[in-house]
Design a protein around this motif. Structure first.
Motif, PDB file in Angstrom:
ATOM      1  N   TYR A 123     -12.785  -8.675  -7.674  1.00 30.12           N
ATOM      2  CA  TYR A 123     -11.585  -8.243  -6.578  1.00 30.12           C
ATOM      3  C   TYR A 123     -12.424  -7.674  -5.288  1.00 30.12           C
ATOM      4  CZ  TYR A 123      -6.781  -6.675  -4.609  1.00 30.12           C
ATOM      5  OH  TYR A 123      -5.980  -6.778  -4.021  1.00 30.12           O
ATOM      6  N   ASN A 124     -12.081  -8.335  -3.894  1.00 30.31           N
ATOM      7  CA  ASN A 124     -12.529  -8.008  -2.827  1.00 30.31           C
ATOM      8  C   ASN A 124     -14.210  -8.061  -2.930  1.00 30.31           C
ATOM      9  OD1 ASN A 124     -10.153  -7.673  -1.718  1.00 30.31           O
ATOM     10  ND2 ASN A 124     -10.207  -5.293  -1.696  1.00 30.31           N
ATOM     11  N   GLU A 158     -14.170   2.018 -11.366  1.00 33.08           N
ATOM     12  CA  GLU A 158     -13.449   1.455 -10.317  1.00 33.08           C
ATOM     13  C   GLU A 158     -12.374   0.299 -11.153  1.00 33.08           C
ATOM     14  OE1 GLU A 158     -13.678  -0.356  -5.539  1.00 33.08           O
ATOM     15  OE2 GLU A 158     -15.328  -1.036  -7.287  1.00 33.08           O
ATOM     16  N   ILE A 214      -8.301  -1.880 -10.859  1.00 33.91           N
ATOM     17  CA  ILE A 214      -6.940  -2.142 -10.186  1.00 33.91           C
ATOM     18  C   ILE A 214      -6.052  -2.193 -11.195  1.00 33.91           C
ATOM     19  CG2 ILE A 214      -8.232  -3.353  -8.107  1.00 33.91           C
ATOM     20  CD1 ILE A 214      -7.435  -5.877  -9.478  1.00 33.91           C
ATOM     21  N   ASN A 273     -11.058   2.182  -2.303  1.00 36.04           N
ATOM     22  CA  ASN A 273     -11.275   1.279  -1.599  1.00 36.04           C
ATOM     23  C   ASN A 273     -12.618   1.568  -0.778  1.00 36.04           C
ATOM     24  OD1 ASN A 273     -10.960  -1.528  -1.236  1.00 36.04           O
ATOM     25  ND2 ASN A 273      -8.843  -0.967  -0.476  1.00 36.04           N
ATOM     26  N   VAL A 301      -4.644  -1.644  -5.746  1.00 30.56           N
ATOM     27  CA  VAL A 301      -5.677  -0.902  -4.824  1.00 30.56           C
ATOM     28  C   VAL A 301      -6.816  -0.538  -5.578  1.00 30.56           C
ATOM     29  CG1 VAL A 301      -5.793   1.418  -3.571  1.00 30.56           C
ATOM     30  CG2 VAL A 301      -3.571   0.019  -3.607  1.00 30.56           C
ATOM     31  N   PRO A 302      -8.066  -0.818  -5.180  1.00 31.20           N
ATOM     32  CA  PRO A 302      -9.170  -0.364  -5.856  1.00 31.20           C
ATOM     33  C   PRO A 302      -9.598   1.151  -6.059  1.00 31.20           C
ATOM     34  CG  PRO A 302      -9.693  -2.375  -4.641  1.00 31.20           C
ATOM     35  CD  PRO A 302      -8.240  -1.629  -4.364  1.00 31.20           C
ATOM     36  N   HIS A 303      -9.564   1.712  -6.966  1.00 29.87           N
ATOM     37  CA  HIS A 303      -9.922   3.216  -6.883  1.00 29.87           C
ATOM     38  C   HIS A 303     -10.550   3.637  -8.204  1.00 29.87           C
ATOM     39  CE1 HIS A 303      -6.135   3.017  -9.177  1.00 29.87           C
ATOM     40  NE2 HIS A 303      -6.193   4.055  -9.504  1.00 29.87           N
ATOM     41  N   ASP A 306      -1.051  -2.992  -0.623  1.00 29.60           N
ATOM     42  CA  ASP A 306      -2.505  -2.619  -0.569  1.00 29.60           C
ATOM     43  C   ASP A 306      -2.658  -1.410   0.227  1.00 29.60           C
ATOM     44  OD1 ASP A 306      -1.323  -2.923   1.952  1.00 29.60           O
ATOM     45  OD2 ASP A 306      -2.744  -4.622   2.655  1.00 29.60           O
ATOM     46  N   LYS A 318      -3.097   4.948   5.321  1.00 30.85           N
ATOM     47  CA  LYS A 318      -4.513   5.068   5.711  1.00 30.85           C
ATOM     48  C   LYS A 318      -4.582   4.594   7.320  1.00 30.85           C
ATOM     49  CE  LYS A 318      -4.275   0.140   4.529  1.00 30.85           C
ATOM     50  NZ  LYS A 318      -4.924  -0.991   3.720  1.00 30.85           N
TER      51      LYS A 318
END
Length: 330
Positions: A40-41, A72, A74, A93, A111-113, A163, A221
């Motif tokens: 992802y991303n 990390e 999602i 992110n 949302v990557p975290h 997002d 953000k």
């Protein structure tokens, strides 16, 4: 379960936490072997699936494991993260987010975290919700008497662009902690009508968050000095006299920049937001007073009653009189 029993339950070491303490350095839990990874991303990360936990319910609750990193990841659900005790460092992110006791983070889908290792006094609670849970029916129960509530609610609705995250730093004593304790007690010690009680507490929780915003700062953000919610607050307070130029002057923007910024952040033009606020106020009068409709139109800035009727009907798909009658029997 009493609040004291809840405290004991949350702070006692789980089997996995005991294992993490024994390991040097701590390793990921064995359960990660069964969790799929995705790219992802441009980065490989875990994809958490709450399908089984949310199969027969709308929300699920989890206490994050201490003494190990939450890598990390999602997920396809909305996550509510609450620092029950201590502190927490999230990487969202790629950005480090420091959170303290009482802080709240609402994470939209995908949302990557990750979460850095928690200490013995760091209790972090997450509540996962299906995106369908935040339906229009649920959101309408929160009330939408202003464009700020509308903006914040829409940011979390199932129709939103998925997002983003909302961060709420809570530095005052509020009812939020007690509400979350009630949710946890219902979840960990199920009683009759437990799911309905949790749903009711979730309404109260969201109402308290929206209420506390007035004195605190939800911060998406945004990178500008002024956040969009500051601008919306200014429009709410001055909707009868505000202009694009006066708003731009207040915040130190060029009118063209402000117009583009508002459109980008809210999906509405400046003019549309002013109309929305006028109509929100009209709805308040229609619901809570016996003022004649022509007088309500004047109070919210419309001398032309026909124009007021047209704009109201375009927005709510009913006339002001129909709105008043429907609310009277709701």
């Amino acid at each position: 379960m009493t609040n004291q029993q809840l405290e004991t339950f949350l702070f006692q070491y789980t089997e996995s936490e005991q294992r993490h303490l024994r390991e040097q350095p701590p390793q990921l839990s064995p359960r990660y072997r069964n969790i799929p990874k995705v790219v992802y991303n441009g980065r490989e990360m875990y994809q958490f699936n709450f399908g089984s936990l949310l199969k027969n319910r709308s929300v699920c609750v989890n206490k994050e494991s201490r003494f190990t990193v939450i890598p990390e990841h999602i997920h396809s659900v909305i996550e509510f993260l609450y620092v029950y005790s201590g502190r927490c460092t999230q990487i969202i992110n790629g950005q480090s987010i420091q959170m303290a006791q009482g802080d709240i983070c609402m994470l939209d889908t995908h949302v990557p975290h990750s979460i850095q290792p928690l200490g013995k006094n760091d209790i972090v609670i997450t509540i996962e919700m299906k995106k369908e849970y935040l339906t229009q029916g649920f959101l309408q129960r929160l009330g939408n008497n202003g464009i700020i509530n509308g903006f914040l609610i829409n940011a979390l609705s199932s129709e939103a662009a998925h997002d983003q995250y909302l961060l709420f730093h809570n530095r005052e004593e509020t009812p939020i902690h007690a509400v979350i304790q009630s949710i946890l007690c219902e979840y960990y010690d199920p009683q009759i009508c437990g799911d309905k009680m949790i749903d009711a507490y979730m309404i109260v929780l969201f109402c308290e968050i929206l209420r506390q915003y007035r004195s605190q700062s939800f911060s998406p953000k945004a990178k500008s000095q002024w956040k969009i919610v500051d601008i919306l607050d200014f429009l709410e307070a001055n909707y009868l006299t505000v202009t694009l130029q006066s708003t731009a002057d207040h915040f130190g923007f060029h009118p063209n920049y402000l117009s583009a910024f508002i459109k980008k952040e809210t999906g509405h033009t400046f003019k549309e937001l002013v109309i929305l606020q006028k109509m929100c106020q009209a709805c308040f009068y229609l619901t809570n007073t016996d003022f004649p409709i022509y007088e309500i139109a004047q109070k919210v800035g419309y001398d032309n009653l026909g124009f007021f009727y047209r704009k109201f009907t375009e927005l709510y798909h009913m006339t002001p009189q129909e709105f008043r009658e429907r609310k009277a029997y709701a």
